[in-house]
Design a protein around this motif. Sequence first.
Motif, short mmCIF file in Angstrom:
data_model
loop_
_atom_site.label_atom_id
_atom_site.label_comp_id
_atom_site.label_asym_id
_atom_site.label_seq_id
_atom_site.Cartn_x
_atom_site.Cartn_y
_atom_site.Cartn_z
N MET A 116 0.84 -1.21 0.00
CA MET A 116 0.00 0.00 0.00
C MET A 116 0.87 1.25 0.00
N LEU A 117 0.50 2.17 -0.87
CA LEU A 117 1.22 3.44 -0.87
C LEU A 117 0.55 4.40 0.10
N PRO A 118 1.35 5.26 0.74
CA PRO A 118 0.77 6.17 1.72
C PRO A 118 0.02 7.34 1.08
N PHE A 119 0.02 7.41 -0.25
CA PHE A 119 -0.73 8.49 -0.91
C PHE A 119 -1.26 7.95 -2.24
N GLY A 120 -2.28 8.62 -2.80
CA GLY A 120 -2.89 8.16 -4.05
C GLY A 120 -2.10 8.65 -5.25
N ILE A 121 -2.08 7.82 -6.30
CA ILE A 121 -1.39 8.25 -7.52
C ILE A 121 -2.26 7.95 -8.75
N GLU A 122 -2.13 8.79 -9.75
CA GLU A 122 -2.78 8.54 -11.04
C GLU A 122 -1.77 7.81 -11.91
N TYR A 123 -2.28 6.88 -12.71
CA TYR A 123 -1.38 6.07 -13.57
C TYR A 123 -1.71 6.35 -15.03
N TYR A 124 -0.70 6.69 -15.82
CA TYR A 124 -0.88 6.94 -17.25
C TYR A 124 0.08 6.06 -18.03
N ARG A 125 -0.37 5.62 -19.21
CA ARG A 125 0.50 4.78 -20.04
C ARG A 125 0.39 5.25 -21.49
N PRO A 126 1.06 6.36 -21.83
CA PRO A 126 0.94 6.92 -23.19
C PRO A 126 1.54 5.99 -24.24
N ASP A 127 1.08 6.17 -25.50
CA ASP A 127 1.55 5.30 -26.60
C ASP A 127 2.61 5.96 -27.45
N THR A 128 2.80 7.28 -27.29
CA THR A 128 3.80 7.96 -28.12
C THR A 128 4.65 8.89 -27.26
N ILE A 129 5.80 9.25 -27.83
CA ILE A 129 6.72 10.16 -27.13
C ILE A 129 6.04 11.50 -26.92
N ASP A 130 5.37 11.98 -27.97
CA ASP A 130 4.72 13.28 -27.91
C ASP A 130 3.64 13.31 -26.82
N GLU A 131 2.87 12.25 -26.77
CA GLU A 131 1.80 12.15 -25.76
C GLU A 131 2.41 12.22 -24.35
N ALA A 132 3.53 11.50 -24.15
CA ALA A 132 4.15 11.46 -22.81
C ALA A 132 4.65 12.85 -22.41
N LEU A 133 5.28 13.55 -23.36
CA LEU A 133 5.80 14.90 -23.04
C LEU A 133 4.66 15.86 -22.72
N LYS A 134 3.58 15.77 -23.55
CA LYS A 134 2.43 16.69 -23.34
C LYS A 134 1.75 16.39 -22.01
N LEU A 135 1.64 15.11 -21.73
CA LEU A 135 1.00 14.70 -20.47
C LEU A 135 1.75 15.27 -19.27
N TYR A 136 3.08 15.15 -19.31
CA TYR A 136 3.90 15.67 -18.21
C TYR A 136 3.63 17.17 -18.05
N ARG A 137 3.64 17.88 -19.18
CA ARG A 137 3.46 19.34 -19.12
C ARG A 137 2.06 19.68 -18.56
N ARG A 138 1.04 18.96 -19.06
CA ARG A 138 -0.33 19.26 -18.61
C ARG A 138 -0.47 19.00 -17.10
N LEU A 189 6.31 4.55 -19.32
CA LEU A 189 6.80 4.77 -20.69
C LEU A 189 6.83 3.50 -21.53
N LYS A 190 6.49 2.37 -20.94
CA LYS A 190 6.81 1.10 -21.60
C LYS A 190 5.94 0.76 -22.81
N ASN A 191 4.87 1.55 -23.06
CA ASN A 191 4.06 1.29 -24.26
C ASN A 191 4.57 2.01 -25.49
N ILE A 192 5.57 2.83 -25.29
CA ILE A 192 6.07 3.66 -26.40
C ILE A 192 7.07 2.83 -27.20
#
Length: 279
Positions: free
Chosen positions: A1-23, A57-60
């Motif tokens: 169990m983690l002591p705090f909640g986290i959102e999990y994202y699995r982008p399919d492209t490099i661009d998506e991952a960079l934009k997601l981080y920025r957003r 990042l593993k889906n990229i």
Amino acid sequence: MLPFGIEYYRPDTIDEALKLYRRLRENHQEPVFYGGGTELLTRARLQNVHFDAVIDLKNIPEVRVHGRSGDWLEFGAGLRLTDLADGNLWPLLTATADRIADHTTRGQITLGGNLLSTIPYREASLPFLLMDEAEALVATEDGIESRPLANLVSDSFIKPGEFLVSVRVKGDEAKGIAYRSRKMTRQDWIDYPLVTVAVTRRADGSLRAAFSGWAGFPFVSSAVNHILSDTGKSARRRAQEAVAHMPVKALEDLHGTREYREFVTEYTLAQIIDELEDD
Ligand SMILES: Cc1cc2nc3c(=O)[nH]c(=O)nc-3n(C[C@H](O)[C@H](O)[C@H](O)COP(=O)(O)OP(=O)(O)OC[C@H]3O[C@@H](n4cnc5c(N)ncnc54)[C@H](O)[C@@H]3O)c2cc1C
């Protein structure tokens, strides 16, 4: 169990991952890039790191490359250490990475996670540090940038919002080289290294050595390589001089005293030199 909640994202492209981080940053969240998660989740449980979103990042596809591309051997940052051993594209990398942790954990740890770990060992970096041509491909807002892997331990190697896509070495350089990689631990076969030494011998007889565990970061030293390559001296003498001329003092920690690290490094280097020069 983690002591705090986290959102999990699995982008399919490099661009998506960079934009997601920025957003996420614009929304005042604290995202992190995620390889195998072994370090991030352990640190989160210990509450010595905080993040509220992970970008896996593993889906990229570019992060999963594993093969020859033109003159290069390419290794995606999302490859697991067991993938490296299974593919065995570069035996020196296999030999070094296959001594990290136990087999089950190597099935989780990614190459990118090991190279960018906050844990000081980063043993998978040693083969790359020994090469003249070893590069990292880094995803940035301005596109994919190639950076020398020799700068891996510098703080500015990768900036917030950027991520490691892959690493590569020139195939001819990597493959045509004699090598030894030896991990010395305090007691057990599976443990963090007292010292890990990877050594190459080139066609002209010169030797290069890379070290993990000796200091708080992996390193190579041209002064040490120069000493090791002096075939006019015995292996033992060169190993002694190399240890006396290391660029930083050996660590003192729970794995061993400074003197013990020096002794083990000298012994290991002498043995490797003898083996490589007898081949
Ligand atoms: C049981 C155990 C034994 C271990 N033994 C050893 C050992 O013997 N030798 C050794 O060298 N190490 C060892 N380690 C350390 C391990 O290699 C590192 O903790 C490594 O970071 C874990 O990889 P990961 O893919 O799980 O990383 P993660 O937990 O996913 O990430 C670790 C860090 O790297 C960042 N990161 C991951 N991938 C990328 C990327 N592509 N781009 C940008 N940032 C990224 C993350 O944001 C995070 O900061 C061990 C770890 C464990 C759990």
